[in-house]
Design a protein around this motif. Sequence first.
Motif, mmCIF file in Angstrom:
data_model
loop_
_atom_site.group_PDB
_atom_site.id
_atom_site.type_symbol
_atom_site.label_atom_id
_atom_site.label_comp_id
_atom_site.label_asym_id
_atom_site.label_seq_id
_atom_site.Cartn_x
_atom_site.Cartn_y
_atom_site.Cartn_z
ATOM 1 N N ALA A 193 46.825 38.451 39.698
ATOM 2 C CA ALA A 193 47.077 39.662 38.918
ATOM 3 C C ALA A 193 47.027 39.376 37.418
ATOM 4 O O ALA A 193 46.466 40.154 36.641
ATOM 5 C CB ALA A 193 48.439 40.250 39.293
ATOM 6 N N VAL A 194 47.604 38.254 37.012
ATOM 7 C CA VAL A 194 47.627 37.892 35.592
ATOM 8 C C VAL A 194 46.210 37.632 35.077
ATOM 9 O O VAL A 194 45.825 38.100 34.000
ATOM 10 C CB VAL A 194 48.522 36.653 35.363
ATOM 11 C CG1 VAL A 194 48.359 36.130 33.941
ATOM 12 C CG2 VAL A 194 49.979 37.001 35.636
ATOM 13 N N LEU A 195 45.415 36.910 35.857
ATOM 14 C CA LEU A 195 44.033 36.633 35.450
ATOM 15 C C LEU A 195 43.199 37.910 35.422
ATOM 16 O O LEU A 195 42.339 38.088 34.559
ATOM 17 C CB LEU A 195 43.399 35.615 36.401
ATOM 18 C CG LEU A 195 43.887 34.175 36.244
ATOM 19 C CD1 LEU A 195 43.353 33.302 37.375
ATOM 20 C CD2 LEU A 195 43.466 33.605 34.898
ATOM 21 N N PHE A 196 43.462 38.798 36.352
ATOM 22 C CA PHE A 196 42.735 40.068 36.396
ATOM 23 C C PHE A 196 43.028 40.904 35.151
ATOM 24 O O PHE A 196 42.141 41.568 34.606
ATOM 25 C CB PHE A 196 43.133 40.848 37.650
ATOM 26 C CG PHE A 196 42.457 42.182 37.779
ATOM 27 C CD1 PHE A 196 41.174 42.278 38.292
ATOM 28 C CD2 PHE A 196 43.104 43.342 37.374
ATOM 29 C CE1 PHE A 196 40.544 43.510 38.401
ATOM 30 C CE2 PHE A 196 42.486 44.579 37.482
ATOM 31 C CZ PHE A 196 41.204 44.661 37.998
ATOM 32 N N ASP A 219 42.306 39.434 29.096
ATOM 33 C CA ASP A 219 40.964 39.518 28.518
ATOM 34 C C ASP A 219 40.586 38.228 27.797
ATOM 35 O O ASP A 219 39.637 38.192 27.023
ATOM 36 C CB ASP A 219 40.861 40.701 27.551
ATOM 37 C CG ASP A 219 41.881 40.621 26.427
ATOM 38 O OD1 ASP A 219 42.684 39.673 26.427
ATOM 39 O OD2 ASP A 219 41.877 41.507 25.546
ATOM 40 N N GLU A 220 41.346 37.161 28.059
ATOM 41 C CA GLU A 220 41.048 35.865 27.466
ATOM 42 C C GLU A 220 41.394 34.770 28.465
ATOM 43 O O GLU A 220 42.208 34.979 29.375
ATOM 44 C CB GLU A 220 41.853 35.666 26.175
ATOM 45 C CG GLU A 220 43.356 35.649 26.395
ATOM 46 C CD GLU A 220 44.139 35.461 25.108
ATOM 47 O OE1 GLU A 220 43.513 35.488 24.034
ATOM 48 O OE2 GLU A 220 45.362 35.277 25.180
ATOM 49 N N PHE A 240 41.362 29.361 32.382
ATOM 50 C CA PHE A 240 40.780 30.064 33.525
ATOM 51 C C PHE A 240 40.628 31.546 33.191
ATOM 52 O O PHE A 240 41.494 32.145 32.551
ATOM 53 C CB PHE A 240 41.671 29.914 34.761
ATOM 54 C CG PHE A 240 41.750 28.507 35.282
ATOM 55 C CD1 PHE A 240 40.730 27.983 36.067
ATOM 56 C CD2 PHE A 240 42.841 27.697 34.986
ATOM 57 C CE1 PHE A 240 40.801 26.676 36.555
ATOM 58 C CE2 PHE A 240 42.925 26.402 35.465
ATOM 59 C CZ PHE A 240 41.901 25.887 36.252
ATOM 60 N N GLN A 241 39.513 32.118 33.651
ATOM 61 C CA GLN A 241 39.278 33.543 33.425
ATOM 62 C C GLN A 241 38.493 34.115 34.593
ATOM 63 O O GLN A 241 37.597 33.463 35.139
ATOM 64 C CB GLN A 241 38.513 33.771 32.121
ATOM 65 C CG GLN A 241 38.404 35.242 31.721
ATOM 66 C CD GLN A 241 37.891 35.406 30.300
ATOM 67 O OE1 GLN A 241 37.316 34.486 29.724
ATOM 68 N NE2 GLN A 241 38.102 36.573 29.721
#
Length: 206
Positions: A43-46, A49-50, A95-96
């Motif tokens: 959820a955090v990666l989704f 925007d960085e 990670f993105q």
Amino acid sequence: MTEEHLEQENTSNIEQEPQSQTSTDTSDEEVDFELTVESVIEAVLFASDEPLTAPRLAKIAETVVKQVNEHIKRLNDNYKQNHNAFRIDQIAGGFQMMTLGPFNHWLKKLLRARSDSKLSPAALETLAIIAYKQHVIRADIESIRGVAVGEVIRSLMYKGLVKIVGRAEVLGRPMLYGTTRKFLEAFGLNALKDLPNVEELKKPPA
């Protein structure tokens, strides 16, 4: 579409109750998945925007770096198995979540559409006058700008940034224009009182 039609459309929109875009109900009855460290990382990666480093993800998800790497590998395995259009890539030391290369053709169309929706200098100037004068008739806007603004106002209305708010109590009862909630959202404002002071705008950058 004429301004009269736009006025009717805006009037009907005013009568409708605003609808929330996201649900704020976090009751257990509506949660149909298991909340895990892995789902938190996803959820955090989704939402980001960085790129986020493993230590930062570990701090947010309240876990350790080793587990972050393991969860990301497992997420990517699941994405690949399910033929998802995205993966979690290592970018700039973090990670993105990224879409896969084969989808670039369609993503370029999206970016082009966003570019087309940008406001021209004339539209920005007209929008600024409406925002600061609030509420204002077209003749006053044209007096300030020195040019006709009918088409520009219609364009701003189509974009949902400006609406007809009534009629002025003067000869001919011309329509009054004001900004919308979408205007506040687009410019990151909570209310019109948060607009920069006109004198501040005149100051040269430091």
